[in-house]
Structures are given as C-alpha cells and as structure tokens.
Write an enzyme that holds these catalytic residues in place. Structure first.
Site, mmCIF file in Angstrom:
data_model
loop_
_atom_site.group_PDB
_atom_site.id
_atom_site.type_symbol
_atom_site.label_atom_id
_atom_site.label_comp_id
_atom_site.label_asym_id
_atom_site.label_seq_id
_atom_site.Cartn_x
_atom_site.Cartn_y
_atom_site.Cartn_z
ATOM 1 N N LYS A 9 29.606 -20.656 23.930
ATOM 2 C CA LYS A 9 29.820 -20.729 22.233
ATOM 3 C C LYS A 9 30.991 -21.986 22.104
ATOM 4 O O LYS A 9 31.441 -22.621 22.943
ATOM 5 C CB LYS A 9 30.450 -19.382 22.179
ATOM 6 C CG LYS A 9 29.442 -17.999 22.478
ATOM 7 C CD LYS A 9 30.431 -16.764 22.034
ATOM 8 C CE LYS A 9 29.156 -15.730 22.493
ATOM 9 N NZ LYS A 9 29.922 -14.470 22.058
ATOM 10 N N TYR A 49 21.890 -12.042 16.285
ATOM 11 C CA TYR A 49 22.894 -10.847 16.284
ATOM 12 C C TYR A 49 22.632 -9.775 15.241
ATOM 13 O O TYR A 49 23.633 -9.213 14.795
ATOM 14 C CB TYR A 49 24.510 -11.397 15.981
ATOM 15 C CG TYR A 49 25.010 -12.106 17.109
ATOM 16 C CD1 TYR A 49 24.971 -11.689 18.437
ATOM 17 C CD2 TYR A 49 25.760 -13.387 17.159
ATOM 18 C CE1 TYR A 49 25.766 -12.272 19.598
ATOM 19 C CE2 TYR A 49 26.555 -13.966 17.993
ATOM 20 C CZ TYR A 49 26.380 -13.279 19.335
ATOM 21 O OH TYR A 49 26.964 -14.082 20.250
ATOM 22 N N GLU A 126 14.813 -14.471 22.946
ATOM 23 C CA GLU A 126 16.078 -15.618 22.811
ATOM 24 C C GLU A 126 15.561 -16.832 23.253
ATOM 25 O O GLU A 126 15.691 -17.819 22.478
ATOM 26 C CB GLU A 126 17.171 -15.122 23.364
ATOM 27 C CG GLU A 126 17.832 -13.634 22.785
ATOM 28 C CD GLU A 126 18.907 -13.196 23.565
ATOM 29 O OE1 GLU A 126 19.518 -13.667 24.434
ATOM 30 O OE2 GLU A 126 19.415 -12.188 22.938
HETATM 31 N N1 UDP Z 1 31.866 -8.628 19.402
HETATM 32 C C1 UDP Z 1 33.105 -8.462 18.885
HETATM 33 N N2 UDP Z 1 33.470 -7.143 19.026
HETATM 34 C C2 UDP Z 1 33.164 -6.450 19.171
HETATM 35 C C3 UDP Z 1 31.749 -6.236 20.052
HETATM 36 C C4 UDP Z 1 31.180 -7.609 20.114
HETATM 37 O O1 UDP Z 1 33.492 -9.477 18.422
HETATM 38 O O2 UDP Z 1 33.584 -5.087 19.264
HETATM 39 C C5 UDP Z 1 31.193 -10.135 19.714
HETATM 40 C C6 UDP Z 1 31.285 -10.685 20.722
HETATM 41 O O3 UDP Z 1 31.608 -12.044 20.896
HETATM 42 C C7 UDP Z 1 30.175 -10.465 21.658
HETATM 43 C C8 UDP Z 1 29.096 -10.621 20.254
HETATM 44 O O4 UDP Z 1 29.811 -9.998 19.358
HETATM 45 O O5 UDP Z 1 30.054 -11.392 22.502
HETATM 46 C C9 UDP Z 1 27.839 -9.748 20.518
HETATM 47 O O6 UDP Z 1 28.146 -8.456 21.104
HETATM 48 P P1 UDP Z 1 27.159 -7.718 22.105
HETATM 49 O O7 UDP Z 1 27.546 -6.099 22.047
HETATM 50 O O8 UDP Z 1 25.762 -8.209 22.126
HETATM 51 O O9 UDP Z 1 27.945 -8.320 23.456
HETATM 52 P P2 UDP Z 1 27.593 -9.434 24.646
HETATM 53 O O10 UDP Z 1 26.141 -9.357 25.020
HETATM 54 O O11 UDP Z 1 27.703 -10.635 24.092
HETATM 55 O O12 UDP Z 1 28.384 -9.146 25.768
#
Ligand code: UDP
Ligand code: MG
Length: 132
Positions: A9, A49, A126
């Site tokens: 990122k 997302y 993806e």
């Molecule tokens: N995210 C956030 N707050 C939350 C949950 C997710 O800012 O409470 C952001 C975080 O950067 C995360 C992204 O949204 O990496 C995508 O969420 P996901 O649940 O898919 O998590 P990941 O797969 O990245 O662990």
C-alpha cells in the site's frame, strides 16, 4: 503451487519499506512471478474493496489508497494464500503479532502496509483484476 495477489500500500512505498517487505516474502521461500507499480482510482477500489464499500471508514481508505503508487505482485508458493496472510499479520494493527509485517510496521489499521488475498478464489479474481 498456489498464487496469491499481494499489494504494498502507499505507506509502504512512502516509508521506504518495499525492500524490507519483499525480503520477508522471498526469505519465506515464495517467488514473485510478476509485479508492477500502479496508481489506483476510486472505481477499481470500489471493486477490490466491495466488502467494505459501505463502511464509514471507506472514504478514508479511498483517499489513502489513491494518495500514491502501490506495488501489485503475484506471489507463488506452496500454500501461498494462507501463508502470506500469516506473515502479513492481523488486519487491525494493534492485534497484529510482533514478527509479522503489520505487527512490526503498521501503526494504524487504515494504513496497514500490505494487502493479501483472503482465499484461493479471491486470489484468482484479484490477479485477473490487476494483471488482466
Ligand atoms: N480496514 C480499516 N478498518 C477496519 C477494517 C478494515 O481501516 O475496521 C481497512 C484496512 O486497511 C484493511 C482494509 O480495510 O486492510 C480491507 O479490510 P479487510 O477486512 O479485507 O482486511 P484485510 O484482508 O486487508 O486484512
Ligand atoms: Mg481483505
């Protein structure tokens, strides 16, 4: 051999952590089979997302994820999808264990350094989304 989609990122790039994170991926024994730097736009983020697009923090995620380039990678190896999730660490920075990428480098959940596909099915989607 399994393939997963990994994305560094914008904060990883701004903070000069690309080499560090790539080293960890390679040291673990995974192979980077393709990579490219990209500038994402809101449309592709709404797709990527979709599962968080209705959350109150989503506009912040868009602002952040479009604030600079990301490095998209196809990472290959045995059990690469789950294995990468383990070395990445938990989503919430305060829950990410020391020794994981997020545990060692993330100080906020929105800007948590790295994305990794969460299932084999999503990895395929993806990889198609970002590499065609
Ligand atoms: N995210 C956030 N707050 C939350 C949950 C997710 O800012 O409470 C952001 C975080 O950067 C995360 C992204 O949204 O990496 C995508 O969420 P996901 O649940 O898919 O998590 P990941 O797969 O990245 O662990
Ligand atoms: Mg996810």
């Amino acid at each position: 051999m399994e393939r997963t989609y990994i994305m560094l990122k914008p904060d990883a790039i701004k903070r000069g952590l690309m080499g560090e994170v790539i080293s960890r991926i390679e040291r673990k024994g995974y192979r980077i089979v393709d990579c490219k730097m990209m500038h994402l736009d809101e449309a592709i983020l709404r797709e990527h997302y979709a599962h968080i697009a209705d959350k109150p923090f989503f506009p912040e995620i868009v602002e952040y994820m479009t604030s600079g380039p990301v490095l998209g990678m196809i990472v290959e190896g045995e059990n690469a999808v789950q294995g990468m999730r383990i070395i990445m660490g938990a989503t919430k920075f305060e829950e990410a264990a020391a020794g994981t990428i997020r545990g060692d480098y993330a100080f906020c959940t929105g800007q948590n350094i790295i994305h990794g596909s969460d299932s084999i099915e999503n990895a395929e989607i993806e990889i198609k989304r970002f590499f065609g």
